[in-house]
Design a protein around this motif. Sequence first.
Motif: not given
Length: 319
Positions: A50-79
């Motif tokens: 919900g905090f992804v947008g102009k002036g705040l976060a450029d992207a987010a990587a989302i995991g399962n409920v209460f679980a970290s996202p795997p590395p690849q979504p973080a790479v995808d978001a960053a790229l």
Amino acid sequence: MLTGIIAAHPDHLWRPENAPRAVVAKRGPRPGKVALVVGGGSGHEPTFLGFVGKGLADAAAIGNVFASPPPQPAVDAALAANGGAGVLFLYGNYAGDVMNFDMASELLEMEGVEAKTVLSTDDIASAPRDQREKRRGVAGNVFIFKAAGAAADMMMPLDEVERIARHANDRTFTMGVALSSCSLPQTRRPSFDLPAGEMEIGMGIHGEPGVRRGPLRPADEVADELMDAILAEMAAPAGSRVAVLVNSLGSTPLMELYILNARIAQRLADAGLVVHKTLVGPYCTSLEMAGASITVMHLDDELQRMLDHPCDCAMFRQG
């Protein structure tokens, strides 16, 4: 959930092809800008996406409920958000997130993309002051993300965005209280046991143990206990400016949050502190958990400027 959010907010968010767990701001990333990437488990909405947008976060990587996202979504978001000025990963201090985002940083470095990391550690109940690096990141993420996002939106270089994120984290203090458990969708059973009529001070947003359990007390007494701890930790001199977040953990209604805020405002005034901004509502939730948290950020001129900078996200707007 992500499909529904994209359908509801097509002017703010999109997902890269073949990257279903990466959510990117439509108007945030641009050439020469540091990419601010946040992320973590779902179940805390509107944190993180919900905090992804102009002036705040450029992207987010989302995991399962209460679980970290795997590395690849973080790479995808960053790229997807990369503007050529480097990437800052900003997220709460949890072992799974640290491991997976660190792996993502290594993968980005192999792609020639500079990546740095700042961990949020605002939960003062989760470790002693002399072990602050072990503390969890909770609702104070809202202010910390906001400060870093503003710095990135102002086209500051990566080192400076990182510095402001650390500075914001160092001056942000949160403590919460749980009144009931939540239940994970896959189990439909309470994630911890909290008898009716009891409360737990310092409970984490995933059900991590707090610092004290006892009978439910009136709102003013609960606010006093949380504010006593926050004010002692913050140690701000009279005349200081602060920003306040009164956050619902999921099922606590606005009415009760405003009752808490009445006492919080009184306590801050009694301490000689000036409230610059107050946010009240569900900003960092824990599914349907009953309870609330209080966050206070000790402002200076720089942090006040970052908080006041405009942003336009799917679930948060400023200016």
